[in-house]
Design a protein around this motif. Structure first.
Motif, PDB file in Angstrom:
ATOM      1  N   UNK A  59       0.833  -1.188   0.000  1.00 24.55           N
ATOM      2  CA  UNK A  59       0.000   0.000   0.000  1.00 24.55           C
ATOM      3  C   UNK A  59       0.880   1.254   0.000  1.00 24.55           C
ATOM      4  N   UNK A  60       0.312   2.342  -0.469  1.00 20.95           N
ATOM      5  CA  UNK A  60       0.979   3.641  -0.441  1.00 20.95           C
ATOM      6  C   UNK A  60       0.705   4.306   0.907  1.00 20.95           C
ATOM      7  N   UNK A 120      13.726  12.312   4.539  1.00 19.98           N
ATOM      8  CA  UNK A 120      14.835  11.363   4.740  1.00 19.98           C
ATOM      9  C   UNK A 120      14.361   9.925   4.630  1.00 19.98           C
ATOM     10  N   UNK A 121      13.108   9.675   4.948  1.00 22.09           N
ATOM     11  CA  UNK A 121      12.577   8.313   4.915  1.00 22.09           C
ATOM     12  C   UNK A 121      11.907   7.977   3.577  1.00 22.09           C
ATOM     13  N   UNK A 122      12.094   8.818   2.589  1.00 22.81           N
ATOM     14  CA  UNK A 122      11.627   8.473   1.252  1.00 22.81           C
ATOM     15  C   UNK A 122      10.301   9.068   0.833  1.00 22.81           C
ATOM     16  N   UNK A 123       9.691   9.883   1.676  1.00 19.63           N
ATOM     17  CA  UNK A 123       8.455  10.546   1.278  1.00 19.63           C
ATOM     18  C   UNK A 123       8.759  11.644   0.267  1.00 19.63           C
ATOM     19  N   UNK A 168       2.200  14.546   1.700  1.00 17.07           N
ATOM     20  CA  UNK A 168       3.344  13.750   1.275  1.00 17.07           C
ATOM     21  C   UNK A 168       2.934  12.301   1.031  1.00 17.07           C
ATOM     22  N   UNK A 169       3.733  11.631   0.210  1.00 14.69           N
ATOM     23  CA  UNK A 169       3.415  10.269  -0.214  1.00 14.69           C
ATOM     24  C   UNK A 169       4.673   9.416  -0.196  1.00 14.69           C
ATOM     25  N   UNK A 171       7.748   2.753  -5.958  1.00  6.89           N
ATOM     26  CA  UNK A 171       8.642   3.765  -6.497  1.00  6.89           C
ATOM     27  C   UNK A 171      10.016   3.676  -5.858  1.00  6.89           C
ATOM     28  N   UNK A 172      10.039   3.422  -4.536  1.00  3.53           N
ATOM     29  CA  UNK A 172      11.317   3.297  -3.828  1.00  3.53           C
ATOM     30  C   UNK A 172      12.083   2.082  -4.342  1.00  3.53           C
TER      31      UNK A 172
END
Length: 212
Positions: A160-161, A176-179, A203-204, A209-210
């Motif tokens: 899930x996103x 920093x955590x990829x959002x 933010x998402x 994507x990561x």
């Protein structure tokens, strides 16, 4: 002693409300949105509100970070409220703001946030970070990262996103955590003496994507 991530329970609701209240203290807009005075039972009432939601909303997941070297009653230093929307998120409900709040300013900020949230992820299945607060006395120790990582791991497990709304103070943490930023919402609170715009970032975090 290293910080520990633990599930939070109804018994932690009062401490969660205390941390939330303390965390909003340094925010420059707090005196506009929450000018007070507040009744003596305000923190207890907020704790009861959180506890009631935990009981009735099956999507809620509470997490806490504790430092077991601290005295009993003070060991919980951070708190997060996540929602796991395996089915579509619920429709927004009418808001009310209690005694001590500037209802007009709160509606301007939080009402527009609710509209933004509905427009951006509306009926999507997702993981949503509703609250994350760290006791100001313990900021900088990594508690916010621990609570954030829990939600990201859940999102990966469920494919899930993740969505959240960030204040300026937390924006760099989530980046920093990829959002990534989707949109920034600004509110003009100059009517109440604000000298700059109130900003909140939608933010998402998309595990696909990561991974790519």
């Amino acid at each position: 002693m290293p910080l520990e991530l633990q599930p939070a329970t109804e018994a932690d609701a009062r401490r969660a409300a205390e941390i939330e209240s303390a965390a909003y203290g340094p925010n420059p807009f707090s005196q506009i949105l929450f000018p007070g005075p507040f009744p003596p039972e305000a923190v207890a009432g907020r704790g009861a509100q959180l506890a009631a939601e935990l009981k009735k909303d099956p999507t809620v997941r509470w997490l806490k970070v504790v430092d077991t070297d601290l005295p009993e009653g003070e060991q919980m230093i951070a708190f997060a409220k996540w929602h796991i929307y395996i089915e579509k998120p619920p429709q927004p409900t009418p808001r009310s703001f209690g005694s001590g709040c500037n209802a007009e300013a709160c509606e301007l900020v939080f009402g527009d946030l609710a509209k933004l949230r509905s427009r951006i992820w509306g009926d999507k299945h997702c993981v949503y970070l509703s609250l994350l607060h760290t006791d100001p006395k313990h900021q900088g120790r990594g508690a916010g990262s621990i609570l954030t990582k829990w939600g990201l791991e859940e999102a990966k497990r469920l494919n899930l996103v993740v969505y959240l709304e960030s204040s300026p103070a937390a924006h760099s943490l989530y980046k920093r955590h990829g959002f990534r930023d989707i949109e920034v919402l600004t509110a003009d609170l100059s009517k109440w003496g604000a000298t700059e715009e109130h900003k909140t970032w939608s933010m998402k975090y998309d595990p696909s994507e990561i991974a790519s």
